[in-house]
Design a protein around this motif. Structure first.
Motif, PDB file in Angstrom:
ATOM      1  N   GLU A   1       0.828  -1.206   0.000  1.00  0.00           N
ATOM      2  CA  GLU A   1       0.000   0.000   0.000  1.00  0.00           C
ATOM      3  C   GLU A   1       0.863   1.256   0.000  1.00  0.00           C
ATOM      4  O   GLU A   1       0.518   2.257  -0.627  1.00  0.00           O
ATOM      5  CB  GLU A   1      -0.959  -0.021   1.187  1.00  0.00           C
ATOM      6  N   ALA A   2       1.996   1.198   0.692  1.00  0.00           N
ATOM      7  CA  ALA A   2       2.902   2.344   0.691  1.00  0.00           C
ATOM      8  C   ALA A   2       3.450   2.587  -0.714  1.00  0.00           C
ATOM      9  O   ALA A   2       3.632   3.735  -1.133  1.00  0.00           O
ATOM     10  CB  ALA A   2       4.048   2.106   1.677  1.00  0.00           C
ATOM     11  N   THR A   3       3.698   1.503  -1.451  1.00  0.00           N
ATOM     12  CA  THR A   3       4.201   1.637  -2.822  1.00  0.00           C
ATOM     13  C   THR A   3       3.169   2.310  -3.715  1.00  0.00           C
ATOM     14  O   THR A   3       3.515   3.144  -4.565  1.00  0.00           O
ATOM     15  CB  THR A   3       4.566   0.250  -3.381  1.00  0.00           C
ATOM     16  N   ILE A   4       1.897   1.959  -3.561  1.00  0.00           N
ATOM     17  CA  ILE A   4       0.849   2.593  -4.358  1.00  0.00           C
ATOM     18  C   ILE A   4       0.764   4.086  -4.034  1.00  0.00           C
ATOM     19  O   ILE A   4       0.627   4.921  -4.928  1.00  0.00           O
ATOM     20  CB  ILE A   4      -0.502   1.899  -4.129  1.00  0.00           C
ATOM     21  N   ASP A   5       0.860   4.428  -2.749  1.00  0.00           N
ATOM     22  CA  ASP A   5       0.861   5.844  -2.367  1.00  0.00           C
ATOM     23  C   ASP A   5       2.005   6.598  -3.054  1.00  0.00           C
ATOM     24  O   ASP A   5       1.820   7.706  -3.570  1.00  0.00           O
ATOM     25  CB  ASP A   5       0.996   5.983  -0.848  1.00  0.00           C
ATOM     26  N   GLU A   6       3.197   5.983  -3.065  1.00  0.00           N
ATOM     27  CA  GLU A   6       4.356   6.618  -3.688  1.00  0.00           C
ATOM     28  C   GLU A   6       4.164   6.744  -5.197  1.00  0.00           C
ATOM     29  O   GLU A   6       4.548   7.750  -5.812  1.00  0.00           O
ATOM     30  CB  GLU A   6       5.619   5.816  -3.378  1.00  0.00           C
ATOM     31  N   LEU A   7       3.568   5.728  -5.802  1.00  0.00           N
ATOM     32  CA  LEU A   7       3.330   5.752  -7.252  1.00  0.00           C
ATOM     33  C   LEU A   7       2.360   6.864  -7.627  1.00  0.00           C
ATOM     34  O   LEU A   7       2.592   7.607  -8.592  1.00  0.00           O
ATOM     35  CB  LEU A   7       2.787   4.393  -7.696  1.00  0.00           C
ATOM     36  N   LEU A   8       1.274   7.008  -6.864  1.00  0.00           N
ATOM     37  CA  LEU A   8       0.311   8.084  -7.137  1.00  0.00           C
ATOM     38  C   LEU A   8       0.970   9.447  -6.978  1.00  0.00           C
ATOM     39  O   LEU A   8       0.729  10.360  -7.782  1.00  0.00           O
ATOM     40  CB  LEU A   8      -0.888   7.968  -6.196  1.00  0.00           C
ATOM     41  N   ALA A   9       1.797   9.595  -5.951  1.00  0.00           N
ATOM     42  CA  ALA A   9       2.468  10.874  -5.717  1.00  0.00           C
ATOM     43  C   ALA A   9       3.417  11.204  -6.867  1.00  0.00           C
ATOM     44  O   ALA A   9       3.472  12.346  -7.344  1.00  0.00           O
ATOM     45  CB  ALA A   9       3.229  10.835  -4.394  1.00  0.00           C
ATOM     46  N   TYR A  10       4.158  10.218  -7.321  1.00  0.00           N
ATOM     47  CA  TYR A  10       5.112  10.451  -8.404  1.00  0.00           C
ATOM     48  C   TYR A  10       4.390  10.890  -9.679  1.00  0.00           C
ATOM     49  O   TYR A  10       4.772  11.870 -10.327  1.00  0.00           O
ATOM     50  CB  TYR A  10       5.921   9.178  -8.661  1.00  0.00           C
ATOM     51  N   VAL A  11       3.331  10.169 -10.042  1.00  0.00           N
ATOM     52  CA  VAL A  11       2.589  10.500 -11.256  1.00  0.00           C
ATOM     53  C   VAL A  11       1.929  11.876 -11.118  1.00  0.00           C
ATOM     54  O   VAL A  11       1.955  12.689 -12.044  1.00  0.00           O
ATOM     55  CB  VAL A  11       1.538   9.415 -11.547  1.00  0.00           C
ATOM     56  N   GLY A  12       1.337  12.148  -9.947  1.00  0.00           N
ATOM     57  CA  GLY A  12       0.687  13.436  -9.739  1.00  0.00           C
ATOM     58  C   GLY A  12       1.648  14.595  -9.868  1.00  0.00           C
ATOM     59  O   GLY A  12       1.321  15.641 -10.457  1.00  0.00           O
ATOM     60  N   GLN A  13       2.854  14.436  -9.327  1.00  0.00           N
ATOM     61  CA  GLN A  13       3.850  15.506  -9.394  1.00  0.00           C
ATOM     62  C   GLN A  13       4.360  15.698 -10.819  1.00  0.00           C
ATOM     63  O   GLN A  13       4.579  16.825 -11.265  1.00  0.00           O
ATOM     64  CB  GLN A  13       5.008  15.189  -8.450  1.00  0.00           C
ATOM     65  N   GLN A  14       4.537  14.596 -11.539  1.00  0.00           N
ATOM     66  CA  GLN A  14       5.030  14.693 -12.913  1.00  0.00           C
ATOM     67  C   GLN A  14       4.010  15.390 -13.819  1.00  0.00           C
ATOM     68  O   GLN A  14       4.385  16.160 -14.702  1.00  0.00           O
ATOM     69  CB  GLN A  14       5.340  13.298 -13.461  1.00  0.00           C
ATOM     70  N   LEU A  15       2.721  15.111 -13.615  1.00  0.00           N
ATOM     71  CA  LEU A  15       1.687  15.688 -14.467  1.00  0.00           C
ATOM     72  C   LEU A  15       1.186  17.037 -13.956  1.00  0.00           C
ATOM     73  O   LEU A  15       0.512  17.761 -14.686  1.00  0.00           O
ATOM     74  CB  LEU A  15       0.510  14.719 -14.588  1.00  0.00           C
ATOM     75  N   GLY A  16       1.469  17.351 -12.694  1.00  0.00           N
ATOM     76  CA  GLY A  16       1.013  18.618 -12.133  1.00  0.00           C
ATOM     77  C   GLY A  16      -0.493  18.690 -11.966  1.00  0.00           C
ATOM     78  O   GLY A  16      -1.088  19.767 -12.090  1.00  0.00           O
ATOM     79  N   VAL A  17      -1.143  17.555 -11.666  1.00  0.00           N
ATOM     80  CA  VAL A  17      -2.592  17.545 -11.463  1.00  0.00           C
ATOM     81  C   VAL A  17      -2.913  17.844  -9.998  1.00  0.00           C
ATOM     82  O   VAL A  17      -2.026  17.881  -9.150  1.00  0.00           O
ATOM     83  CB  VAL A  17      -3.201  16.186 -11.887  1.00  0.00           C
ATOM     84  N   SER A  18      -4.199  18.045  -9.723  1.00  0.00           N
ATOM     85  CA  SER A  18      -4.606  18.379  -8.356  1.00  0.00           C
ATOM     86  C   SER A  18      -4.679  17.143  -7.468  1.00  0.00           C
ATOM     87  O   SER A  18      -4.240  17.168  -6.310  1.00  0.00           O
ATOM     88  CB  SER A  18      -5.965  19.084  -8.368  1.00  0.00           C
ATOM     89  N   ARG A  19      -5.258  16.073  -7.999  1.00  0.00           N
ATOM     90  CA  ARG A  19      -5.390  14.830  -7.224  1.00  0.00           C
ATOM     91  C   ARG A  19      -5.171  13.621  -8.130  1.00  0.00           C
ATOM     92  O   ARG A  19      -5.483  13.668  -9.324  1.00  0.00           O
ATOM     93  CB  ARG A  19      -6.784  14.688  -6.603  1.00  0.00           C
ATOM     94  N   VAL A  20      -4.652  12.570  -7.529  1.00  0.00           N
ATOM     95  CA  VAL A  20      -4.606  11.248  -8.160  1.00  0.00           C
ATOM     96  C   VAL A  20      -5.208  10.288  -7.144  1.00  0.00           C
ATOM     97  O   VAL A  20      -4.878  10.351  -5.951  1.00  0.00           O
ATOM     98  CB  VAL A  20      -3.171  10.815  -8.518  1.00  0.00           C
ATOM     99  N   TYR A  21      -6.089   9.402  -7.587  1.00  0.00           N
ATOM    100  CA  TYR A  21      -6.839   8.596  -6.613  1.00  0.00           C
ATOM    101  C   TYR A  21      -7.264   7.260  -7.208  1.00  0.00           C
ATOM    102  O   TYR A  21      -7.220   7.045  -8.423  1.00  0.00           O
ATOM    103  CB  TYR A  21      -8.079   9.361  -6.145  1.00  0.00           C
ATOM    104  N   ILE A  22      -7.686   6.380  -6.309  1.00  0.00           N
ATOM    105  CA  ILE A  22      -8.221   5.070  -6.689  1.00  0.00           C
ATOM    106  C   ILE A  22      -9.539   4.869  -5.963  1.00  0.00           C
ATOM    107  O   ILE A  22      -9.635   5.116  -4.752  1.00  0.00           O
ATOM    108  CB  ILE A  22      -7.256   3.927  -6.306  1.00  0.00           C
ATOM    109  N   PHE A  23     -10.550   4.434  -6.704  1.00  0.00           N
ATOM    110  CA  PHE A  23     -11.806   4.004  -6.118  1.00  0.00           C
ATOM    111  C   PHE A  23     -11.942   2.501  -6.350  1.00  0.00           C
ATOM    112  O   PHE A  23     -11.759   2.027  -7.481  1.00  0.00           O
ATOM    113  CB  PHE A  23     -12.995   4.721  -6.764  1.00  0.00           C
ATOM    114  N   GLU A  24     -12.265   1.778  -5.285  1.00  0.00           N
ATOM    115  CA  GLU A  24     -12.466   0.331  -5.398  1.00  0.00           C
ATOM    116  C   GLU A  24     -13.923  -0.002  -5.079  1.00  0.00           C
ATOM    117  O   GLU A  24     -14.507   0.552  -4.138  1.00  0.00           O
ATOM    118  CB  GLU A  24     -11.561  -0.409  -4.424  1.00  0.00           C
TER     119      GLU A  24
END
Length: 241
Positions: A1-24
């Protein structure tokens, strides 16, 4: 789960979006919950308020907003249906890009980008990245959820076995090692442990018993001098994992 958090943060920072999220989705696909969320600086989190969103009463028909490639592309959310805007507008979202998560062709949730600053035109490169991100997350996240369910089921079965009045234990037929003992066995033979041979643990023998119930169809009566009891024993072959 920590890896997924890091992955979302990396992608969000690279794209400069407001939020990156997952709905299950829940187990029966009637509702979804925001399970992972990364927010850019100055963007308030919404995860805690987006739990158990019903596909029946809150956002009916949401699965149908995804196209044949599993993409939901929105430049201006004001053009969306009222039931969707009622949830999205309070989050300050102006534009949105989402990709569905599928498990064997079944809709199981989605990964998304929110833009809260401007009405954004999503590029093909960003769409391709989101598709790739959804595929990677689905592969790991669905496997983890499956493992969690299997572990919960195993724990439930162990509880059922422990509450039986019978002495239940599992023995490897080749090594004669104990693989599982229920609470009844542990109370009767407190020095018996998994990994010991059954004949050592229960009979204090160095060699297998002559009247072992394994491989026999009938129920056997066995005098156990170590434990001071006479028991009726019957063995069944099972797959144990």
């Amino acid at each position: 789960e920590a890896t997924i958090d890091e992955l979302l943060a990396y992608v969000g920072q690279q794209l400069g979006v407001s939020r990156v999220y997952i709905f299950e989705n829940n187990a029966v696909n009637t509702a979804c919950s925001n399970t992972f969320e990364w927010c850019n600086q100055g963007i308030p989190p919404e995860k805690e308020t987006l739990q158990n969103i019903s596909y029946i009463t809150d956002i009916p028909g949401y699965e149908q907003v995804f196209d044949e490639n599993g993409i939901h592309y929105v430049t201006d959310i004001s053009a969306m249906a009222p039931q969707f805007r009622a949830i999205l507008e309070p989050q300050g979202i102006k534009s949105m890009l989402q990709c569905a998560i599928y498990d064997g062709g079944v809709f199981r949730g989605y990964v998304g980008f929110d833009e809260c600053s401007v009405h954004r035109l999503w590029t093909q490169a960003q769409i391709s990245l989101l598709e790739f991100l959804a595929d990677v997350i689905a592969m790991f996240l669905l496997k983890k959820r499956s493992q969690d369910q299997a572990a919960a089921l195993a724990e439930s079965l162990r509880t059922v076995l422990d509450r039986q009045e019978h002495w239940i234990y599992v023995v490897d037929p080749q090594s004669r090692q104990l693989l599982f003992l229920n609470d009844g066995v542990r109370r009767l033979a407190p020095d018996a442990t998994e990994g010991m041979t059954c004949y050592r643990a229960f009979m204090n023998r160095e060699t297998p018993c002559a009247h072992c119930p394994m491989g026999k169809d009938e129920e056997l009566s066995i005098d156990n001098h170590k434990l001071g009891v006479c028991v009726r024993a019957k063995a069944h072959e099972i797959q144990w994992n």
